[in-house]
Design a protein around this motif. Structure first.
Motif, PDB file in Angstrom:
ATOM      1  N   THR A 325      -1.605   7.978  25.018  1.00 29.88           N
ATOM      2  CA  THR A 325      -2.061   9.263  24.484  1.00 29.88           C
ATOM      3  C   THR A 325      -2.481   9.071  23.026  1.00 29.88           C
ATOM      4  OG1 THR A 325       0.187   9.870  23.837  1.00 29.88           O
ATOM      5  CG2 THR A 325      -0.568  10.604  26.003  1.00 29.88           C
ATOM      6  N   TYR A 326      -3.494   9.840  22.605  1.00 27.81           N
ATOM      7  CA  TYR A 326      -4.017   9.783  21.242  1.00 27.81           C
ATOM      8  C   TYR A 326      -3.934  11.173  20.630  1.00 27.81           C
ATOM      9  CZ  TYR A 326      -6.051   5.212  22.332  1.00 27.81           C
ATOM     10  OH  TYR A 326      -6.241   3.903  22.683  1.00 27.81           O
ATOM     11  N   SER A 327      -3.593  11.210  19.362  1.00 25.57           N
ATOM     12  CA  SER A 327      -3.640  12.462  18.610  1.00 25.57           C
ATOM     13  C   SER A 327      -4.163  12.156  17.213  1.00 25.57           C
ATOM     14  CB  SER A 327      -2.258  13.122  18.524  1.00 25.57           C
ATOM     15  OG  SER A 327      -1.343  12.287  17.834  1.00 25.57           O
ATOM     16  N   TYR A 328      -4.645  13.208  16.534  1.00 21.44           N
ATOM     17  CA  TYR A 328      -5.307  13.022  15.241  1.00 21.44           C
ATOM     18  C   TYR A 328      -4.770  14.041  14.245  1.00 21.44           C
ATOM     19  CZ  TYR A 328      -8.317  10.144  18.082  1.00 21.44           C
ATOM     20  OH  TYR A 328      -8.770   9.165  18.916  1.00 21.44           O
ATOM     21  N   CYS A 329      -4.532  13.569  13.038  1.00 23.05           N
ATOM     22  CA  CYS A 329      -4.007  14.433  11.986  1.00 23.05           C
ATOM     23  C   CYS A 329      -4.681  14.088  10.665  1.00 23.05           C
ATOM     24  CB  CYS A 329      -2.490  14.289  11.862  1.00 23.05           C
ATOM     25  SG  CYS A 329      -1.966  12.632  11.355  1.00 23.05           S
ATOM     26  N   VAL A 330      -4.424  14.915   9.666  1.00 22.48           N
ATOM     27  CA  VAL A 330      -4.948  14.703   8.311  1.00 22.48           C
ATOM     28  C   VAL A 330      -3.759  14.551   7.375  1.00 22.48           C
ATOM     29  CG1 VAL A 330      -6.311  15.680   6.423  1.00 22.48           C
ATOM     30  CG2 VAL A 330      -7.045  15.998   8.791  1.00 22.48           C
ATOM     31  N   MET A 331      -3.859  13.574   6.492  1.00 23.11           N
ATOM     32  CA  MET A 331      -2.827  13.347   5.479  1.00 23.11           C
ATOM     33  C   MET A 331      -3.423  13.618   4.098  1.00 23.11           C
ATOM     34  SD  MET A 331      -1.378   9.757   7.045  1.00 23.11           S
ATOM     35  CE  MET A 331      -0.166   9.540   5.776  1.00 23.11           C
ATOM     36  N   TYR A 332      -2.642  14.243   3.237  1.00 21.81           N
ATOM     37  CA  TYR A 332      -3.097  14.475   1.867  1.00 21.81           C
ATOM     38  C   TYR A 332      -1.901  14.410   0.923  1.00 21.81           C
ATOM     39  CZ  TYR A 332      -1.362  19.291   2.425  1.00 21.81           C
ATOM     40  OH  TYR A 332      -0.578  20.394   2.653  1.00 21.81           O
ATOM     41  N   GLU A 333      -2.189  14.084  -0.322  1.00 24.67           N
ATOM     42  CA  GLU A 333      -1.164  14.044  -1.352  1.00 24.67           C
ATOM     43  C   GLU A 333      -0.938  15.435  -1.927  1.00 24.67           C
ATOM     44  OE1 GLU A 333      -2.660  11.372  -4.293  1.00 24.67           O
ATOM     45  OE2 GLU A 333      -1.186   9.847  -3.779  1.00 24.67           O
ATOM     46  N   LYS A 420      -0.136  19.679 -13.152  1.00 26.71           N
ATOM     47  CA  LYS A 420      -1.324  19.432 -13.976  1.00 26.71           C
ATOM     48  C   LYS A 420      -1.783  17.982 -13.842  1.00 26.71           C
ATOM     49  CE  LYS A 420      -2.896  18.783 -18.662  1.00 26.71           C
ATOM     50  NZ  LYS A 420      -2.541  18.688 -20.084  1.00 26.71           N
ATOM     51  N   SER A 421      -0.840  17.039 -13.941  1.00 22.22           N
ATOM     52  CA  SER A 421      -1.202  15.624 -13.811  1.00 22.22           C
ATOM     53  C   SER A 421      -1.793  15.334 -12.440  1.00 22.22           C
ATOM     54  CB  SER A 421       0.032  14.749 -14.051  1.00 22.22           C
ATOM     55  OG  SER A 421       0.546  14.943 -15.352  1.00 22.22           O
ATOM     56  N   TYR A 422      -1.243  15.960 -11.427  1.00 29.19           N
ATOM     57  CA  TYR A 422      -1.748  15.771 -10.063  1.00 29.19           C
ATOM     58  C   TYR A 422      -3.178  16.285  -9.929  1.00 29.19           C
ATOM     59  CZ  TYR A 422      -2.480  17.301  -5.225  1.00 29.19           C
ATOM     60  OH  TYR A 422      -3.020  17.569  -4.000  1.00 29.19           O
ATOM     61  N   LEU A 423      -3.438  17.477 -10.442  1.00 25.55           N
ATOM     62  CA  LEU A 423      -4.788  18.042 -10.342  1.00 25.55           C
ATOM     63  C   LEU A 423      -5.788  17.228 -11.148  1.00 25.55           C
ATOM     64  CD1 LEU A 423      -3.985  21.861 -10.597  1.00 25.55           C
ATOM     65  CD2 LEU A 423      -4.506  20.544  -8.537  1.00 25.55           C
ATOM     66  N   ALA A 424      -5.351  16.699 -12.291  1.00 24.42           N
ATOM     67  CA  ALA A 424      -6.251  15.885 -13.109  1.00 24.42           C
ATOM     68  C   ALA A 424      -6.620  14.589 -12.397  1.00 24.42           C
ATOM     69  CB  ALA A 424      -5.611  15.594 -14.454  1.00 24.42           C
ATOM     70  N   ALA A 425      -5.679  14.020 -11.650  1.00 20.49           N
ATOM     71  CA  ALA A 425      -5.944  12.761 -10.947  1.00 20.49           C
ATOM     72  C   ALA A 425      -6.678  12.979  -9.632  1.00 20.49           C
ATOM     73  CB  ALA A 425      -4.636  12.019 -10.689  1.00 20.49           C
ATOM     74  N   GLY A 426      -6.554  14.168  -9.030  1.00 20.29           N
ATOM     75  CA  GLY A 426      -7.163  14.415  -7.731  1.00 20.29           C
ATOM     76  C   GLY A 426      -6.227  14.001  -6.613  1.00 20.29           C
ATOM     77  N   THR A 427      -6.609  14.335  -5.394  1.00 16.64           N
ATOM     78  CA  THR A 427      -5.794  14.000  -4.232  1.00 16.64           C
ATOM     79  C   THR A 427      -6.556  13.070  -3.305  1.00 16.64           C
ATOM     80  OG1 THR A 427      -4.415  14.928  -2.458  1.00 16.64           O
ATOM     81  CG2 THR A 427      -6.578  15.931  -2.787  1.00 16.64           C
ATOM     82  N   ILE A 428      -5.823  12.398  -2.441  1.00 14.40           N
ATOM     83  CA  ILE A 428      -6.429  11.503  -1.458  1.00 14.40           C
ATOM     84  C   ILE A 428      -6.250  12.112  -0.082  1.00 14.40           C
ATOM     85  CG2 ILE A 428      -6.284   9.231  -0.376  1.00 14.40           C
ATOM     86  CD1 ILE A 428      -5.561   8.071  -3.039  1.00 14.40           C
ATOM     87  N   VAL A 429      -7.329  12.227   0.659  1.00 11.41           N
ATOM     88  CA  VAL A 429      -7.335  12.819   1.996  1.00 11.41           C
ATOM     89  C   VAL A 429      -7.691  11.731   2.999  1.00 11.41           C
ATOM     90  CG1 VAL A 429      -8.370  14.566   3.480  1.00 11.41           C
ATOM     91  CG2 VAL A 429      -7.979  15.068   1.062  1.00 11.41           C
ATOM     92  N   SER A 430      -6.928  11.669   4.082  1.00 12.20           N
ATOM     93  CA  SER A 430      -7.154  10.643   5.108  1.00 12.20           C
ATOM     94  C   SER A 430      -7.118  11.270   6.485  1.00 12.20           C
ATOM     95  CB  SER A 430      -6.095   9.538   5.027  1.00 12.20           C
ATOM     96  OG  SER A 430      -6.068   8.941   3.757  1.00 12.20           O
ATOM     97  N   GLY A 496     -10.330   6.965   8.078  1.00 13.24           N
ATOM     98  CA  GLY A 496     -11.141   7.165   6.870  1.00 13.24           C
ATOM     99  C   GLY A 496     -10.294   7.771   5.778  1.00 13.24           C
ATOM    100  N   THR A 497     -10.574   7.441   4.540  1.00 14.14           N
ATOM    101  CA  THR A 497      -9.813   7.974   3.408  1.00 14.14           C
ATOM    102  C   THR A 497     -10.719   8.114   2.196  1.00 14.14           C
ATOM    103  OG1 THR A 497      -7.844   7.652   2.040  1.00 14.14           O
ATOM    104  CG2 THR A 497      -9.069   5.684   2.599  1.00 14.14           C
ATOM    105  N   GLY A 498     -10.469   9.101   1.371  1.00 15.11           N
ATOM    106  CA  GLY A 498     -11.306   9.334   0.192  1.00 15.11           C
ATOM    107  C   GLY A 498     -10.599  10.241  -0.793  1.00 15.11           C
ATOM    108  N   ARG A 499     -11.063  10.214  -2.019  1.00 16.78           N
ATOM    109  CA  ARG A 499     -10.468  11.021  -3.093  1.00 16.78           C
ATOM    110  C   ARG A 499     -11.240  12.328  -3.257  1.00 16.78           C
ATOM    111  NH1 ARG A 499      -6.913  10.096  -6.846  1.00 16.78           N
ATOM    112  NH2 ARG A 499      -6.894   7.865  -6.372  1.00 16.78           N
ATOM    113  N   VAL A 500     -10.494  13.408  -3.458  1.00 20.03           N
ATOM    114  CA  VAL A 500     -11.065  14.727  -3.713  1.00 20.03           C
ATOM    115  C   VAL A 500     -10.734  15.108  -5.159  1.00 20.03           C
ATOM    116  CG1 VAL A 500     -11.051  17.170  -3.093  1.00 20.03           C
ATOM    117  CG2 VAL A 500     -10.862  15.427  -1.312  1.00 20.03           C
TER     118      VAL A 500
END
Length: 615
Positions: A325-333, A420-430, A496-500
């Motif tokens: 079985t396969y399932s798909y999810c999204v991960m973010y910081e 604030k530090s988190y928003l300045a650095a951005g998040t990673i979405v996968s 796939g992964t990328g910074r927002v």
């Protein structure tokens, strides 16, 4: 301009004057204009700088000299080797023109009386020394983007009205407030290292009685109530910039300031209108509503471009093949140190104490990166600013052409500086694929090949005996029971992964909505024959293989050939139709909840819903 020899403002000023070449042709005095300043020979009898005769006709210039008009043209003509660069400041241009028309005013110490404004930007200045006091008429001092950590107010001219120190390293205002310029109207301290509440006490009318404009943006002020209580003494304050501070993330931040400072006209570069002031009337008398926390909503919409996993599953023989079985999810910081609501709809993975970069796999040892390859956002590999964050995982969804996550999570952040530090650095979405292999409880995975072949032999024997009577088939089905399955640990793989980028939320923006594009996934589909029996002796002749195994191989080859032909036909059909591969994308948005700034403003929930629909 060359860098200053010393990291002081006096050295930078001298270097700046040397670069302007105010005493060299076509500026200053020399053989090119000497007669204009000679009282005995000048047609204007010692009145320098006036290049035209009373009649309006141009004077006859002595041989080898140039008229003021010709010299000015050499400064303004972009093709001239004496012209200043296009990005030079108006102040530099005026000094050059003055050095042509009245060179005596820019010679020696007289030049210090000329300056009303001084701009030294990005020159590595570390110290504001006493040499600045020579500029006795200075009203505007701009020292942005240097390396100044402290300023001794005794070295500042008392005539200053504008002091801009944006993008430096100022962490303490004590020295600046020892003898501050009494007529100062604008103080710019944005993008420094000021931290409240220890610095709040220096922002009062006792030090700045005539302050009209104050920029404290992108520092680390956290105490909204304490800061406002000090700023309220600045009776002439009309313009205030506090965006980028942790306290600006509080939902009631703007409303509380608007009501607490009734004379304020502009807050964070946004004009305060009558409707907004009426909207927040009375909020200043309700300090219990000012909670030192921020509320952030994360919404994830549709995932597209995930290849169908069924085409990669091997064709198994027998009834006891594994169930995949396969399932798909999204991960973010998200920033650590926060409370998460609706815990039933999400999973929080391990906490990272160091910056999380491109790989966000929960179990990196179980990754299978050989089956699919995706393009990644180059920004995802850039090292972000240090911040402590945890990885949040959305609930898994089964495969579909368009996977609708319909995910919404509200986070309540208690650590405003961390947020604030988190928003300045951005998040990673996968986007992550989870594969689960389940086996019958009564069979080990290693024994499945043998079991499948035995099942195949039994099927052949039954066929050789002829069809089974219906009553026997019915009894046999009654004896069969649903097989209990045992699942292996899930295998997670990042597709796939990328910074927002989220820095806009530190300014006046409330919502960041984007579609993360990870590129087109390349699917590899190697078809492998059924595994051979482990105990088969090496070197046996192929003709001596059991009949069931030969038949199994023949069926696999037939299906393999058909599968390749179908894949080829499907690819040709898509190409003929002009269909393009769909890139792997996911809709992502993050919203900072704030109080509406006007009566007609939409609620935060409706804004989030509308934004999700537009995607």
């Amino acid at each position: 301009m060359a860098g200053p020899g010393r990291c002081s403002i006096s050295a930078a000023f001298r270097e700046h004057l040397r670069h302007l070449r105010l005493q060299d042709f076509p500026c200053g005095r020399g053989s090119w204009n000497e007669s204009r300043f000679d009282a005995r020979t000048s047609p204007r009898r010692g009145r320098p700088g006036l290049g035209a005769a009373p009649t309006g006709q141009e004077e006859a210039m002595p041989p080898g000299e140039e008229s003021p008009e010709a010299l000015m043209e050499l400064l303004s003509d972009r093709q001239s080797p004496w012209a200043l660069p296009p990005d030079c400041s108006p102040q530099d241009q005026r000094l050059r023109e003055m050095a042509v028309l009245t060179p005596e005013l820019v010679r020696g110490s007289k030049i210090f009386q000329v300056f009303r404004s001084l701009r030294i930007v990005g020159k590595g200045v570390e110290e504001v020394d006493e040499g600045l006091l020579q500029l006795q008429q200075l009203e505007e001092l701009i020292l942005s983007a240097n390396q100044i950590s402290r300023i001794t107010s005794a070295n500042l001219p008392r005539t200053l009205k504008v002091l801009e120190l944006c993008c430096n390293a100022v962490a303490d205002l004590q020295d600046l407030c020892a003898q501050p310029p009494p007529e100062l109207q604008h103080l710019g301290l944005g993008y420094n290292r000021l931290r409240g509440p220890s610095q709040d006490k220096y922002l009062t009318a006792d030090f700045w009685p005539n302050l009209v404009s104050l920029d404290l943006s992108f520092n680390n002020f956290t105490d909204l109530l304490g800061l406002v209580s000090q700023l309220s003494s600045l009776q002439k304050l009309r313009v205030l910039v506090l965006q980028g501070n942790p306290l600006a993330l509080i939902p009631t931040y703007r409303g509380f300031l608007v009501d607490s400072l009734p004379k304020l006209s502009i807050l964070d570069d946004v004009h305060i209108g009558p409707d907004e002031r009426h909207q927040f009337h009375g909020l200043a008398r309700q300090p219990e509503l000012i909670r030192s926390e921020a509320r952030v909503v994360v919404s994830i919409g549709e995932i597209q471009g995930v290849p169908d996993p069924s085409v990669r599953q091997q064709l198994e023989v027998g009834s006891k093949a594994p169930v995949i079985t396969y399932s798909y999810c999204v991960m973010y910081e998200f920033a650590e140190g926060e409370e998460i609501e609706d815990d039933s709809s999400t999973e929080v993975s391990k906490i990272h104490q160091s910056p999380v970069v491109a790989t966000l796999d929960v179990d990196s040892s179980a990754l299978d990166t050989g089956e699919m390859k995706g393009q990644q956002d180059p920004a995802a590999t850039e090292e972000p600013k240090t911040h402590s964050a945890k990885v949040v995982v959305t609930p898994g969804k089964p495969w579909a052409d368009t996977i609708d996550c319909s995910y919404r999570k509200e986070h309540t952040a208690k650590d405003l500086e961390g947020l604030k530090s988190y928003l300045a650095a951005g998040t990673i979405v996968s986007v992550v694929e989870e594969k689960v292999v389940s086996w019958p409880v009564d069979a080990e995975p290693e024994e499945n090949a043998v079991t499948n072949r035995k099942a195949g032999r039994g099927l052949q024997k039954d066929n050789a005996k002829g069809p089974m009577p219906r009553d026997k088939q019915k009894k046999k089905k009654e004896k069969e029971k649903p097989c209990e399955l045992r699942s292996d640990p899930p295998i997670r793989r990042t597709l796939g992964t990328g910074r927002v980028t989220l820095e806009a939320l530190l300014a006046t923006e409330d919502l960041v909505a984007t579609v993360c594009d990870f590129g087109i996934l390349i699917t590899e589909q190697p078809l492998q024959p059924p595994s051979l029996e482990k105990d088969r002796k090496k070197g046996k002749d192929k003709s001596k293989k059991p009949k069931a195994e030969r038949e199994s191989r023949a069926r696999w080859k037939t299906r393999s050939t058909e599968g390749k032909r179908k894949s080829k036909d499907s690819a040709e059909l898509e190409e003929s139709r002009g269909l393009q591969p769909v890139p792997l994308t996911v809709q992502f948005q993050m919203q900072l909840l704030r109080w509406p700034s006007a009566p007609g403003t939409q609620s935060q929930e409706s804004v989030a819903t509308a934004a999700g629909k537009t995607q």
